[in-house]
Scaffold this motif. Structure first.
Motif, mmCIF file in Angstrom:
data_model
loop_
_atom_site.group_PDB
_atom_site.id
_atom_site.type_symbol
_atom_site.label_atom_id
_atom_site.label_comp_id
_atom_site.label_asym_id
_atom_site.label_seq_id
_atom_site.Cartn_x
_atom_site.Cartn_y
_atom_site.Cartn_z
ATOM 1 N N ILE A 148 -6.699 -15.986 3.159
ATOM 2 C CA ILE A 148 -7.265 -16.051 1.807
ATOM 3 C C ILE A 148 -8.226 -14.895 1.521
ATOM 4 O O ILE A 148 -8.792 -14.812 0.436
ATOM 5 N N GLN A 149 -8.410 -14.003 2.473
ATOM 6 C CA GLN A 149 -9.257 -12.836 2.232
ATOM 7 C C GLN A 149 -8.601 -11.962 1.162
ATOM 8 O O GLN A 149 -7.401 -11.696 1.224
ATOM 9 N N ALA A 150 -9.379 -11.531 0.191
ATOM 10 C CA ALA A 150 -8.805 -10.758 -0.915
ATOM 11 C C ALA A 150 -9.866 -9.892 -1.581
ATOM 12 O O ALA A 150 -11.063 -10.200 -1.526
ATOM 13 N N SER A 151 -9.407 -8.813 -2.213
ATOM 14 C CA SER A 151 -10.322 -7.926 -2.937
ATOM 15 C C SER A 151 -9.534 -6.857 -3.682
ATOM 16 O O SER A 151 -8.341 -6.651 -3.437
ATOM 17 N N TYR A 152 -10.222 -6.194 -4.608
ATOM 18 C CA TYR A 152 -9.724 -4.993 -5.282
ATOM 19 C C TYR A 152 -10.731 -3.877 -5.022
ATOM 20 O O TYR A 152 -11.871 -4.126 -4.629
ATOM 21 N N HIS A 153 -10.321 -2.675 -5.289
ATOM 22 C CA HIS A 153 -11.280 -1.570 -5.264
ATOM 23 C C HIS A 153 -12.110 -1.552 -6.550
ATOM 24 O O HIS A 153 -13.287 -1.202 -6.536
ATOM 25 N N ALA A 154 -11.467 -1.932 -7.647
ATOM 26 C CA ALA A 154 -12.155 -1.943 -8.940
ATOM 27 C C ALA A 154 -11.457 -2.929 -9.860
ATOM 28 O O ALA A 154 -10.285 -3.271 -9.650
ATOM 29 N N LEU A 155 -12.177 -3.388 -10.860
ATOM 30 C CA LEU A 155 -11.549 -4.197 -11.909
ATOM 31 C C LEU A 155 -12.142 -3.797 -13.250
ATOM 32 O O LEU A 155 -13.246 -3.244 -13.326
ATOM 33 N N ILE A 156 -11.391 -4.081 -14.301
ATOM 34 C CA ILE A 156 -11.787 -3.676 -15.651
ATOM 35 C C ILE A 156 -11.838 -4.909 -16.538
ATOM 36 O O ILE A 156 -10.849 -5.625 -16.686
ATOM 37 N N THR A 157 -12.994 -5.160 -17.104
ATOM 38 C CA THR A 157 -13.198 -6.352 -17.924
ATOM 39 C C THR A 157 -12.584 -6.179 -19.310
ATOM 40 O O THR A 157 -12.134 -5.094 -19.681
ATOM 41 N N GLN A 158 -12.601 -7.262 -20.077
ATOM 42 C CA GLN A 158 -12.004 -7.252 -21.414
ATOM 43 C C GLN A 158 -12.608 -6.184 -22.320
ATOM 44 O O GLN A 158 -11.914 -5.605 -23.153
ATOM 45 N N ASP A 159 -13.902 -5.908 -22.156
ATOM 46 C CA ASP A 159 -14.547 -4.918 -23.023
ATOM 47 C C ASP A 159 -14.445 -3.497 -22.471
ATOM 48 O O ASP A 159 -15.060 -2.577 -23.002
ATOM 49 N N GLY A 160 -13.665 -3.316 -21.398
ATOM 50 C CA GLY A 160 -13.461 -1.977 -20.851
ATOM 51 C C GLY A 160 -14.458 -1.563 -19.787
ATOM 52 O O GLY A 160 -14.393 -0.432 -19.292
ATOM 53 N N THR A 161 -15.365 -2.446 -19.407
ATOM 54 C CA THR A 161 -16.326 -2.120 -18.352
ATOM 55 C C THR A 161 -15.601 -1.953 -17.020
ATOM 56 O O THR A 161 -14.793 -2.800 -16.636
#
Length: 283
Positions: A148-161
């Motif tokens: 269940i270990q998981a991750s991303y390097h980056a994510l982008i929110t709905q407002d573009g952050t």
């Protein structure tokens, strides 16, 4: 004698009237000043304190700043792309947060069998499946269970952050059982004897926040899509890499289980149009 008494009385009456008139005018003047003070308190409040930068500039004891020498210039790495003026003009909001070390690792130079790895980087686009904050909370929670270990390097929110999670030199756990089908055939790397091979060792994982109406719906096959700000920030982020277009893929495309379908409704035409406006291939 009577004339002197009469004159004295007249003089006293005159002085009393004069004193009364002065008192009335003084009272009105004080009342006007008080009314002005009450009706414009912000003027007095601002005028009482000088601005900090002006105060610092007038301080005779303030020491001049010592100029910082720029670092020695490093040799430029020749790449495939250069960013454009459109890239420089777009400045998305960003955040930097931490991820628990159990949810990411190091990139390996050799696979589990000791074979030296030469995979070129790929970029895998995901979606969160829930709110961005929910994903971040999960990544910040320690998980001893490797499944269940998981991750991303980056994510982008709905407002573009743009939310930076893991440095690109680290290995994010974004696609468990996965393979990249490229011009050179199937690419996948096994680094853990207990887990199937994956693209994680040479992948950069970036995720888009799922639209609110689809949060928590694991069976959703369609939703309203991603915002214009998300597409712009995604293109802006990827424009900083030297990963060619043909090595930009999705979680759905690399997943071997056939259970991942994200990012749902992703518009590759819109994305590549923006990406090509933010970076240009060198001739």
């Amino acid at each position: 004698m009577r004339f002197r008494e009469w004159a004295t009385k007249i003089m006293l009456i005159f002085l009393l009237f004069a004193t009364l008139i002065l008192a009335v005018f003084a009272g009105k003047s004080a009342k006007i000043e008080n009314n002005n003070a009450i009706s414009n308190p912000e003027v007095i409040a601002w005028s009482e304190y000088p601005q900090a930068q002006l105060q610092s500039a007038k301080n005779p004891e303030a020491k001049p700043q010592i100029p910082i020498k720029p670092p020695a210039k490093k040799q430029k790495v020749v790449g495939l792309y250069r960013t454009t003026q459109a890239f420089a003009s777009y400045k998305p909001r960003y955040l930097i947060t931490h991820v628990n070390p159990t949810n990411y690792g190091e990139r390996y130079a050799k696979d589990i069998n000791g074979v030296t790895l030469h995979n070129q980087p790929i970029i895998v686009i995901h979606e969160t499946g829930n709110s961005a904050s929910s994903a971040v909370n999960f990544f910040q929670t320690p998980h001893d269970n490797e499944n269940i270990q998981a991750s991303y390097h980056a994510l982008i929110t709905q407002d573009g952050t743009v939310v930076y999670l893991i440095p690109p030199e680290k290995r994010a756990f974004g696609a468990g059982n996965s393979v990249f089908n490229g011009p050179n055939g199937e690419e996948t790397v096994k680094t853990n004897p207990n887990l199937p091979p994956s693209v994680n060792n040479f992948a950069y994982h970036v995720s888009l926040e799922t639209p609110p109406e689809a949060w928590g719906n694991d069976k959703a096959e369609y939703h309203s899509g991603y915002t214009e700000a998300q597409y712009q920030s995604l293109a802006w982020l990827i424009a900083q890499s030297q990963v060619p277009d043909e090595r930009i893929t999705t979680h759905k495309a690399v997943d071997r289980s056939r259970q991942k379908i994200d990012p749902i409704n992703f518009d590759f035409d819109k994305f590549f149009n923006l990406l090509h406006s933010y970076r240009q291939r060198l001739s």
